[in-house]
Motif scaffolding. Structure first.
Motif, PDB file in Angstrom:
ATOM      1  N   ALA A   1       8.962  18.966   2.548  1.00 22.69           N
ATOM      2  CA  ALA A   1       7.680  18.691   1.891  1.00 22.69           C
ATOM      3  C   ALA A   1       7.722  17.358   1.156  1.00 22.69           C
ATOM      4  N   SER A   2       8.838  17.067   0.492  1.00 21.21           N
ATOM      5  CA  SER A   2       8.986  15.791  -0.212  1.00 21.21           C
ATOM      6  C   SER A   2       8.988  14.632   0.780  1.00 21.21           C
ATOM      7  N   LEU A   3       9.686  14.819   1.904  1.00 19.78           N
ATOM      8  CA  LEU A   3       9.715  13.787   2.945  1.00 19.78           C
ATOM      9  C   LEU A   3       8.315  13.520   3.487  1.00 19.78           C
ATOM     10  N   ALA A   4       7.556  14.589   3.740  1.00 19.20           N
ATOM     11  CA  ALA A   4       6.206  14.430   4.285  1.00 19.20           C
ATOM     12  C   ALA A   4       5.316  13.648   3.325  1.00 19.20           C
ATOM     13  N   LEU A   5       5.421  13.946   2.026  1.00 18.81           N
ATOM     14  CA  LEU A   5       4.608  13.240   1.040  1.00 18.81           C
ATOM     15  C   LEU A   5       5.016  11.771   0.948  1.00 18.81           C
ATOM     16  N   ALA A   6       6.323  11.510   0.965  1.00 21.90           N
ATOM     17  CA  ALA A   6       6.800  10.126   0.902  1.00 21.90           C
ATOM     18  C   ALA A   6       6.352   9.333   2.127  1.00 21.90           C
ATOM     19  N   SER A   7       6.440   9.937   3.307  1.00 21.42           N
ATOM     20  CA  SER A   7       6.016   9.256   4.531  1.00 21.42           C
ATOM     21  C   SER A   7       4.533   8.935   4.508  1.00 21.42           C
ATOM     22  N   ALA A   8       3.741   9.894   4.011  1.00 18.39           N
ATOM     23  CA  ALA A   8       2.300   9.660   3.921  1.00 18.39           C
ATOM     24  C   ALA A   8       1.991   8.511   2.971  1.00 18.39           C
ATOM     25  N   ALA A   9       2.708   8.457   1.840  1.00 20.93           N
ATOM     26  CA  ALA A   9       2.480   7.370   0.877  1.00 20.93           C
ATOM     27  C   ALA A   9       2.886   6.020   1.456  1.00 20.93           C
ATOM     28  N   ILE A  10       4.004   5.989   2.176  1.00 18.27           N
ATOM     29  CA  ILE A  10       4.469   4.741   2.782  1.00 18.27           C
ATOM     30  C   ILE A  10       3.457   4.221   3.803  1.00 18.27           C
ATOM     31  N   ASN A  11       2.993   5.123   4.661  1.00 19.78           N
ATOM     32  CA  ASN A  11       2.138   4.699   5.777  1.00 19.78           C
ATOM     33  C   ASN A  11       0.707   4.379   5.357  1.00 19.78           C
ATOM     34  N   THR A  12       0.228   5.013   4.273  1.00 20.65           N
ATOM     35  CA  THR A  12      -1.159   4.772   3.865  1.00 20.65           C
ATOM     36  C   THR A  12      -1.289   3.708   2.789  1.00 20.65           C
ATOM     37  N   LEU A  13      -0.253   3.558   1.953  1.00 20.77           N
ATOM     38  CA  LEU A  13      -0.349   2.606   0.836  1.00 20.77           C
ATOM     39  C   LEU A  13       0.736   1.530   0.876  1.00 20.77           C
ATOM     40  N   GLY A  14       1.992   1.981   0.986  1.00 28.16           N
ATOM     41  CA  GLY A  14       3.102   1.043   0.829  1.00 28.16           C
ATOM     42  C   GLY A  14       3.088  -0.110   1.795  1.00 28.16           C
TER      43      GLY A  14
END
Length: 495
Positions: free
Chosen positions: A81-94
């Motif tokens: 779950a933590s990985l999924a949230l981090a990936s979403a943040a990277i791909n949409t914002l980072g």
């Protein structure tokens, strides 16, 4: 709108703070490229590739789940779950906020370079974010498992600089984002150490070195063989009796006649029968989690045999309430929940399929079948007034929900019944979902929740299904629910 910022390899403004930081970043990158690391050429590029698309971490989660411990399963779920949230943040914002170009590969030896170079922007590192998110998520659930995962996550993060696809600052920013994602997930779904411990009131119970004086009745139908073996290794002097489901009550009575402490290994239905025998014979109860859900053991913070063995050897125990229900014809007890209406029908349907397709698929199939059926709500009188009900639920103690975590009890001796009612209406599925999403003490036209010490229902139609701790029976007429405060002494780890 603020335009995207392009950070080239050689920054301008050498004497500005930003320029000095970027210069230092480049120098560290070149120093890593110039340094010979024995054995790293054979390991780090492969490890970096293995982490593509989170494959390495999904394999790690599978390994944690395969250990078949509640802590391992929770750690795996939290890590993913933590990985999924981090990936979403990277791909949409980072990646879209700072479009930094990838490092020039000239200083990096050819043997270290990846066969396929990434084409996305450099800042921040998605691999480092995923690695840190998974490792931090696992560590927040279990420090021991987190310590095992951390070296692999660190190696993946280092490999991104070593293979020349990221600057050190890309990796550090990605790792920080990953750790932040893990803590964000913990804010939504708290870890067990954040939850209050149901450790009161303390009870005097005998300490049993090596389990001497303990008699455990194990229900074979619950798949308890591995737990029985573990129990025998930890408590070699305990007596263990394995039996079929239809013999559980008889074996419990036989065990209670000569035991110093009565033990049970099975699901909540088996534990219910053991609790009734323990109270009848004034014996402490030791619960080995052995079923699918193990709600009672979970609320006692007993996750595996080691937790129980530690409590037994120390004599750590608490007193807990017991719920009771009675009709003119019969009565019973419940240590977890009591319900009328749709839920007993769901339990009956689930039991018809669970031995064929497994508990969780059977539960889903049962829910679809019950909610889609053409039915009428249950009719019952409460305080002299007739009420159509889709569901009446009563918990032995107040069930709480913190964030998005499923309900659990913090106090098993609060003297209260947690009563939830879903009123009758034309759309049972919508009302039931609305009630499930509501807080523990709410009222609305569709549902209500109150805490009481006693409840009486009149006018219950013949053949009405009643479920208590997963067992289903038929009742009619008047049903009375009440609490028996601090009736049961049960072992649980206090530290």
């Amino acid at each position: 709108m603020t335009p995207n910022v392009d950070l080239p390899f050689r920054p301008s403004g050498r004497h500005s703070l930003r320029g000095r930081l970027l210069t230092a970043d480049r120098r560290v990158f070149e120093a890593v490229a110039a340094r010979h690391w024995p054995g790293a050429d054979a390991v780090l590029p492969r490890l970096s590739r293995a982490a593509n698309h989170g494959v390495l971490w999904m394999a790690g989660a599978a390994a944690l789940t395969a250990a078949r411990t509640p802590r391992g399963r929770r750690a795996a779920a939290r890590g993913l779950a933590s990985l999924a949230l981090a990936s979403a943040a990277i791909n949409t914002l980072g990646k879209r906020t700072i479009r930094r170009t990838r490092p020039v590969l000239d200083p990096v030896p050819l043997a270290r370079r990846l066969k396929r170079q990434p084409f996305t922007t450099s800042f921040p590192s998605g691999h480092a974010a995923s690695a840190a998110a998974f490792a931090a998520g696992v560590a927040l659930e279990s420090r021991g498992l987190g310590a095992a995962v951390a070296p692999v996550a660190t190696a993946v993060a280092v490999s991104r600089v070593y293979t020349g696809v990221h600057y050190p600052s890309d990796v550090l920013a990605g790792a920080a984002l990953g750790v932040g994602a893990a803590f964000a997930v913990r804010g939504l779904v708290p870890t067990r150490d954040q939850l209050p411990s149901p450790g009161r009131p303390h009870a005097d119970a005998p300490a049993l070195p090596a389990g001497e004086g303990l008699v455990v009745v194990a229900n074979r139908a619950s798949g308890t063989s591995d737990r029985v073996r573990a129990l025998h290794e930890l408590l070699p002097r305990a007596e263990i009796v394995e039996c079929e489901p239809e013999d559980v009550r008889d074996e419990l009575e036989k065990a209670a006649a000569h035991a110093r402490v009565l033990g049970v290994c099975g699901g909540d239905g088996t534990v219910n029968a053991a609790a009734e025998s323990a109270v009848r014979h004034a014996l402490p109860l030791a619960v080995v989690p052995g079923g699918t859900l193990n709600h009672f053991a979970q609320d006692l913070c007993i996750e595996d045999v080691r937790d129980l063995a530690r409590a037994l050897e120390r004599g750590d125990a608490v007193r807990v309430d017991m719920g009771r229900w009675s009709t003119p014809e019969r009565d019973g007890v419940f240590i977890n929940t009591f319900s009328l209406g749709v839920y007993p029908e769901l339990v009956r349907e689930r039991e018809r399929w669970s031995h064929r397709i497994g508990a969780w698929p059977a539960g889903l199939l049962a829910a679809l079948k019950v909610l889609r059926a053409d039915r009428h709500p249950l009719e019952a009188e409460i305080k002299g007034r007739a009420h159509p009900l889709w569901l009446l639920f009563a918990g032995n103690g107040t069930y709480h929900r913190l964030g998005l975590a499923p309900g659990r009890r913090y106090d098993l001796a609060d003297g209260k019944l947690d009563v939830r009612v879903v009123h009758g209406g034309r759309r049972p599925a919508l009302r039931l979902l609305s009630a499930a999403a509501a807080g523990p003490l709410t009222r609305s036209p569709a549902h209500a929740a109150v805490r009481v010490r006693r409840l009486r229902l009149d006018g219950v139609a013949p053949g009405t299904l009643l479920a208590y701790d997963g067992e289903v029976t038929e009742v009619e007429g008047t049903i009375t629910l009440f609490k028996q405060p601090e009736a049961l002494t049960v072992y649980r780890p206090l530290a």
